[in-house]
Design an enzyme around this catalytic site. Structure first.
Site, short mmCIF file in Angstrom:
data_model
loop_
_atom_site.label_atom_id
_atom_site.label_comp_id
_atom_site.label_asym_id
_atom_site.label_seq_id
_atom_site.Cartn_x
_atom_site.Cartn_y
_atom_site.Cartn_z
CB CYS A 110 35.26 66.25 -22.17
SG CYS A 110 36.07 65.91 -20.67
CB CYS A 120 33.84 64.81 -19.08
SG CYS A 120 34.49 66.38 -18.90
#
Length: 306
Positions: free
Chosen positions: A34, A31
């Protein structure tokens, strides 16, 4: 920063959040957002200096927890952050928010620096009291009130200790800022009742009748409620709490509504004063009760409900 797993979930997230708010960052290696949010959260944990704990959970490695929280909040993407307080998830946000927006989110749930400092001083005071060091406790509580004047718990504890030590004039000065709260907060109503009792006993509000004379009046007429209430105030001023409540119960058993329920209100004030500070316990456990408080609560209920 703590990595959450199935093994430490209960201790490091649920139980830890009963002491300090925990922000859980649900992320994954693949991700990109993230990886943008992670450093922001880590810097904020440093900036907030222990006022919240940052925990991270890899959604791929611990899907049982991440999926349950995602379903609870109706979220389908990551990064997804959930704030835990008192053992429960209370709020969350999705996406790689900038630091300013994360701060705004945190500030809704995390104590300010002043509040945290006052809380720390309050805890130090309780520890000092447990060790019998009243001077250190008083100093800590005074500092807590100065640091965070809106901390009513610290002010209540400070006022109680001042009155216990007989420093009535100092107590009245410290009480003045919260006088408007007397009608709204039972703790400050209790302080007012204690100050009134001490003023009566010391003759500040007029000539106080001595205990022997009051007891003689009561012996002659058990329904002399003025004498019983005056005796209860004298006992309250002397911190003879059970004896004061016994006199108030004698009034309540004969006339619950006497003098605008003065006996009941004063009795409740004494319970508020002698109630020990709450003890934090693990989720599902019942905090221990002070035996004197528990006994006199039952006696009051028995009289009121009879």
């Amino acid at each position: 920063m703590i990595d959450i797993t199935l093994d430490n979930f209960q201790a490091e997230l649920i139980e830890a959040s009963t002491r300090t708010p925990v922000l859980l960052d649900i992320w994954a290696e693949w991700c990109g957002p993230c990886k943008q949010l992670g450093p922001v959260l880590e810097q904020l944990e440093i900036d907030y200096a222990g006022r919240f704990i940052l925990a991270k959970l890899d959604a791929d490695k611990v899907p049982q927890i991440s999926q349950q929280l995602s379903q609870m909040f109706g979220v389908r993407s990551i990064p997804f952050c959930v704030l835990f307080k008192d053992g429960q998830p209370v709020d969350g946000f999705v996406g790689a928010l900038p630091a300013a927006q994360v701060r705004e989110f945190l500030d809704k749930h995390v104590a300010s620096a002043e509040e945290a400092a006052a809380e720390e001083e309050g805890q130090a005071a309780q520890q000092a009291l447990a060790e019998g060091d009243t001077e250190s406790a008083l100093e800590s509580l005074q500092q807590a009130v100065a640091t965070d004047p809106a901390n009513d718990t610290a002010r209540f504890d400070y006022l109680k200790l001042l009155l216990q030590l007989g420093r009535d004039d100092d107590a009245k000065v410290a009480f003045a800022p919260v006088l408007p709260k007397v009608a709204l907060d039972r703790r400050f109503a209790a302080i007012q009742a204690w100050i009134d009792a001490r003023d009566y006993a010391t003759g500040t509000t007029g000539r106080a009748e001595d205990s022997a004379s009051l007891q003689a009046r009561i012996a002659a007429n058990k329904r002399d409620f003025d004498a019983r209430f005056a005796l209860a105030q004298t006992l309250m001023a002397e911190q003879q709490w059970p004896h004061a409540m016994d006199e108030l119960l004698e009034i309540l058993m004969r006339d619950r509504t006497w003098n605008g329920e003065a006996a009941r209100k004063t009795y409740v004030s004494i319970l508020e004063i002698i109630e020990p500070p709450p003890v934090k316990v693990a989720e599902g456990q019942i905090p221990p009760q002070d035996p004197t408080v528990a006994t006199y609560r039952r006696r009051l209920s028995s009289v009121i409900l009879s």
